[in-house]
Design an enzyme around this catalytic site. Structure first.
Site, PDB file in Angstrom:
ATOM      1  N   CYS A  58     -42.603  -6.344 -70.769  1.00 12.45           N
ATOM      2  CA  CYS A  58     -41.656  -5.956 -69.711  1.00 12.45           C
ATOM      3  C   CYS A  58     -40.744  -4.818 -70.187  1.00 12.45           C
ATOM      4  CB  CYS A  58     -40.831  -7.161 -69.277  1.00 12.45           C
ATOM      5  SG  CYS A  58     -39.753  -6.782 -67.878  1.00 12.45           S
ATOM      6  N   CYS A  62     -33.437  -7.679 -70.923  1.00 15.05           N
ATOM      7  CA  CYS A  62     -32.683  -8.937 -70.807  1.00 15.05           C
ATOM      8  C   CYS A  62     -32.620  -9.620 -72.188  1.00 15.05           C
ATOM      9  CB  CYS A  62     -33.340  -9.864 -69.787  1.00 15.05           C
ATOM     10  SG  CYS A  62     -33.762  -9.000 -68.247  1.00 15.05           S
ATOM     11  N   CYS A  65     -34.698 -12.775 -73.119  1.00 18.08           N
ATOM     12  CA  CYS A  65     -36.092 -12.926 -72.694  1.00 18.08           C
ATOM     13  C   CYS A  65     -37.134 -12.540 -73.748  1.00 18.08           C
ATOM     14  CB  CYS A  65     -36.341 -12.130 -71.422  1.00 18.08           C
ATOM     15  SG  CYS A  65     -37.997 -12.435 -70.763  1.00 18.08           S
ATOM     16  N   CYS A 102     -45.183 -21.965 -58.850  1.00 16.14           N
ATOM     17  CA  CYS A 102     -44.368 -20.747 -58.990  1.00 16.14           C
ATOM     18  C   CYS A 102     -45.061 -19.753 -59.920  1.00 16.14           C
ATOM     19  CB  CYS A 102     -43.010 -21.076 -59.605  1.00 16.14           C
ATOM     20  SG  CYS A 102     -42.148 -22.381 -58.751  1.00 16.14           S
ATOM     21  N   CYS A 133     -44.209 -20.070 -54.672  1.00 16.91           N
ATOM     22  CA  CYS A 133     -43.018 -19.331 -55.073  1.00 16.91           C
ATOM     23  C   CYS A 133     -43.473 -18.205 -55.992  1.00 16.91           C
ATOM     24  CB  CYS A 133     -42.063 -20.263 -55.812  1.00 16.91           C
ATOM     25  SG  CYS A 133     -40.564 -19.413 -56.381  1.00 16.91           S
ATOM     26  N   CYS A 193     -34.827 -18.763 -53.988  1.00 15.99           N
ATOM     27  CA  CYS A 193     -34.599 -19.561 -55.187  1.00 15.99           C
ATOM     28  C   CYS A 193     -33.788 -18.666 -56.114  1.00 15.99           C
ATOM     29  CB  CYS A 193     -35.941 -19.939 -55.811  1.00 15.99           C
ATOM     30  SG  CYS A 193     -35.788 -20.724 -57.431  1.00 15.99           S
ATOM     31  N   ARG A 265     -32.111 -27.234 -59.572  1.00 15.43           N
ATOM     32  CA  ARG A 265     -33.210 -27.508 -60.521  1.00 15.43           C
ATOM     33  C   ARG A 265     -32.728 -27.505 -61.966  1.00 15.43           C
ATOM     34  NH1 ARG A 265     -36.915 -23.641 -59.386  1.00 15.43           N
ATOM     35  NH2 ARG A 265     -37.456 -24.890 -57.587  1.00 15.43           N
TER      36      ARG A 265
HETATM   37  N1  SAM Z   1     -39.160 -10.459 -64.382  1.00 17.54           N
HETATM   38  C1  SAM Z   1     -38.639 -11.175 -63.297  1.00 17.54           C
HETATM   39  C2  SAM Z   1     -37.129 -11.253 -63.287  1.00 17.54           C
HETATM   40  O1  SAM Z   1     -36.514 -11.150 -64.357  1.00 17.54           O
HETATM   41  O2  SAM Z   1     -36.580 -11.459 -62.212  1.00 17.54           O
HETATM   42  C3  SAM Z   1     -39.205 -12.580 -63.156  1.00 17.54           C
HETATM   43  C4  SAM Z   1     -39.466 -13.400 -64.407  1.00 17.54           C
HETATM   44  S1  SAM Z   1     -38.035 -13.791 -65.405  1.00 17.54           S
HETATM   45  C5  SAM Z   1     -38.773 -14.468 -66.842  1.00 17.54           C
HETATM   46  C6  SAM Z   1     -37.354 -15.170 -64.529  1.00 17.54           C
HETATM   47  C7  SAM Z   1     -36.132 -15.855 -65.074  1.00 17.54           C
HETATM   48  O3  SAM Z   1     -36.454 -16.574 -66.257  1.00 17.54           O
HETATM   49  C8  SAM Z   1     -34.959 -15.008 -65.500  1.00 17.54           C
HETATM   50  O4  SAM Z   1     -34.182 -14.592 -64.433  1.00 17.54           O
HETATM   51  C9  SAM Z   1     -34.180 -15.977 -66.368  1.00 17.54           C
HETATM   52  O5  SAM Z   1     -33.259 -16.718 -65.604  1.00 17.54           O
HETATM   53  C10 SAM Z   1     -35.256 -16.929 -66.895  1.00 17.54           C
HETATM   54  N2  SAM Z   1     -35.412 -16.836 -68.359  1.00 17.54           N
HETATM   55  C11 SAM Z   1     -36.033 -15.874 -69.046  1.00 17.54           C
HETATM   56  N3  SAM Z   1     -35.977 -16.088 -70.364  1.00 17.54           N
HETATM   57  C12 SAM Z   1     -35.301 -17.254 -70.533  1.00 17.54           C
HETATM   58  C13 SAM Z   1     -34.900 -18.003 -71.670  1.00 17.54           C
HETATM   59  N4  SAM Z   1     -35.180 -17.609 -72.913  1.00 17.54           N
HETATM   60  N5  SAM Z   1     -34.208 -19.145 -71.476  1.00 17.54           N
HETATM   61  C14 SAM Z   1     -33.904 -19.554 -70.225  1.00 17.54           C
HETATM   62  N6  SAM Z   1     -34.262 -18.885 -69.113  1.00 17.54           N
HETATM   63  C15 SAM Z   1     -34.932 -17.744 -69.261  1.00 17.54           C
HETATM   64 FE1  SF4 Z   2     -38.468  -8.680 -67.817  1.00 15.44          FE
HETATM   65 FE2  SF4 Z   2     -37.847 -10.977 -68.948  1.00 15.44          FE
HETATM   66 FE3  SF4 Z   2     -35.929  -9.494 -67.874  1.00 15.44          FE
HETATM   67 FE4  SF4 Z   2     -37.735 -10.704 -66.254  1.00 15.44          FE
HETATM   68  S1  SF4 Z   2     -36.237 -11.700 -67.556  1.00 15.44           S
HETATM   69  S2  SF4 Z   2     -37.004  -8.579 -66.126  1.00 15.44           S
HETATM   70  S3  SF4 Z   2     -39.548 -10.642 -67.586  1.00 15.44           S
HETATM   71  S4  SF4 Z   2     -37.213  -8.940 -69.625  1.00 15.44           S
END
Ligand code: SAM
Ligand code: SF4
Ligand code: DTB
Length: 318
Positions: A58, A62, A65, A102, A133, A193, A265
């Site tokens: 990606c 974030c 992530c 999902c 979802c 959601c 959730r």
């Molecule tokens: N890339 C898209 C986005 O960010 O909207 C969808 C997938 S992203 C992985 C979806 C959600 O996963 C993020 O908004 C975050 O809340 C959650 N997430 C990601 N990494 C995480 C982590 N290490 N611990 C808890 N939640 C996490």
């Molecule tokens: Fe990309 Fe992870 Fe951020 Fe979603 S949460 S936009 S997968 S870096």
């Protein structure tokens, strides 16, 4: 401190949300459970299964992530799954007892060609009789409509934290971008959601701010995932101070009180929680979980363990 006691009242001022966090634990849980019982059967919990349809690589940053390309987390950049692979996973989820499937993609937003394939997945999963979802990042108006036309039920797009803390966690997009996509999702007629992550080193004020932001979405999201940060080595947030699980329970309770009709959730981080903490979350008004051994890239409790926990607590899946 006097806070309105009506189970019907949607609390919308930030200071009221903050005050809820300050209540004695038993008072807070009693209040949350009272609100919960006035809108839901307290012994039914909705179960959703997650599948990562496009893992890793990606472009966003974030800090929590493991799928951001710029961090070395051991998560490989994979191609979008085929429709057949998704159908097989959805069928298995249905057999295990999930009611919603999902699909998550590690994108900033979908490319048109990829979205076409995702709409084929949505149609196929729906045909199995599962709710659908998707969480694919930011959407254009026409993309939200395309998803709706394919039969998508819910779109997941988290606010994750407060506008003030957002810039410390993510630098490649703005809070406003998230609100914009949520608007488009609503306009397209999809159910929303939307939740967040705690345990990122934020203050209690920030946790209250997150719930306040979610609760003032109008209409409130149908589904509110509360994630406990799963700390993954290689991400900037790895090594953060671990949040007290009782503070997680408090956050669930405040979410329940502020969003009385939403499914709250108990999301990521459940594998690191004891059964007792999870039971407290259900008492606090959580009525949905992610079910199945994997979230997107990290672990989740085994199906057998969850079935056992439900049996012990007298919970029946929705
Ligand atoms: N890339 C898209 C986005 O960010 O909207 C969808 C997938 S992203 C992985 C979806 C959600 O996963 C993020 O908004 C975050 O809340 C959650 N997430 C990601 N990494 C995480 C982590 N290490 N611990 C808890 N939640 C996490
Ligand atoms: Fe990309 Fe992870 Fe951020 Fe979603 S949460 S936009 S997968 S870096
Ligand atoms: C949500 O709020 N949590 C889920 C789902 N929506 C997409 C994702 C949790 C991801 C946890 C880290 C991982 O497994 O990669």
């Amino acid at each position: 401190m006097k806070i309105s006691l009506s189970p019907e009242s949607d609390i919308l001022s930030f200071s009221q949300v903050e005050s809820l966090f300050e209540l004695p634990f038993s008072d807070l849980l009693y209040r949350a459970q009272t609100v919960h019982r006035s809108h839901f059967d307290p012994n039914r919990v909705q179960v959703s299964t997650l599948l990562s349809i496009k893992t890793g690589g990606c472009p966003e940053d974030c800090s929590y992530c493991p799928q951001a390309a710029r961090y070395s987390t051991g998560v490989a950049n994979e191609a979008l799954l085929s429709v057949e692979e998704v159908i097989a996973a959805a069928r298995a989820a249905k057999e295990a007892g999930a009611s919603r499937f999902c699909m998550g993609a590690a994108w900033r937003g979908p490319k048109q060609k990829d979205l076409q394939q995702v709409t084929d997945m949505i149609k196929a999963v729906r045909q199995l009789g599962l709710e659908t979802c998707a969480t694919l990042g930011m959407l254009k108006e026409s993309q939200a409509t395309q998803l709706k036309d394919a039969g998508l039920d819910f779109y997941n797009h988290n606010l994750d934290t407060t506008p003030e803390f957002y810039g410390e966690i993510i630098h490649t997009r703005e809070y406003e971008d998230r609100l914009d996509t949520l608007d488009k999702v609503r306009q397209a007629g999809l159910k929303v959601c939307c939740g967040g992550i705690i345990g990122m080193g934020e203050s209690r004020q920030t946790r209250a701010g997150l719930i306040y932001q979610l609760a003032k979405l109008d209409p409130q999201p149908e589904s509110v995932p509360i994630n406990m940060l799963v700390q993954v080595e290689g991400t900037p947030l790895f090594g953060s101070e671990v949040l007290d699980p009782l503070e997680f329970v408090r956050t669930v309770a405040v979410a329940r009180i502020c969003m009385p009709r939403s499914f709250v959730r108990l999301s990521a981080g459940r594998q690191q929680m004891s059964e007792s903490v999870q039971a407290l979350c259900f008492l606090a008004g959580a009525n949905s979980i992610f079910y199945g051994e994997k979230l997107l890239t990290t672990g989740n409790p085994e199906v057998k363990a969850d079935q056992n926990l439900f049996l012990k607590l007298g919970i029946v899946p929705l």
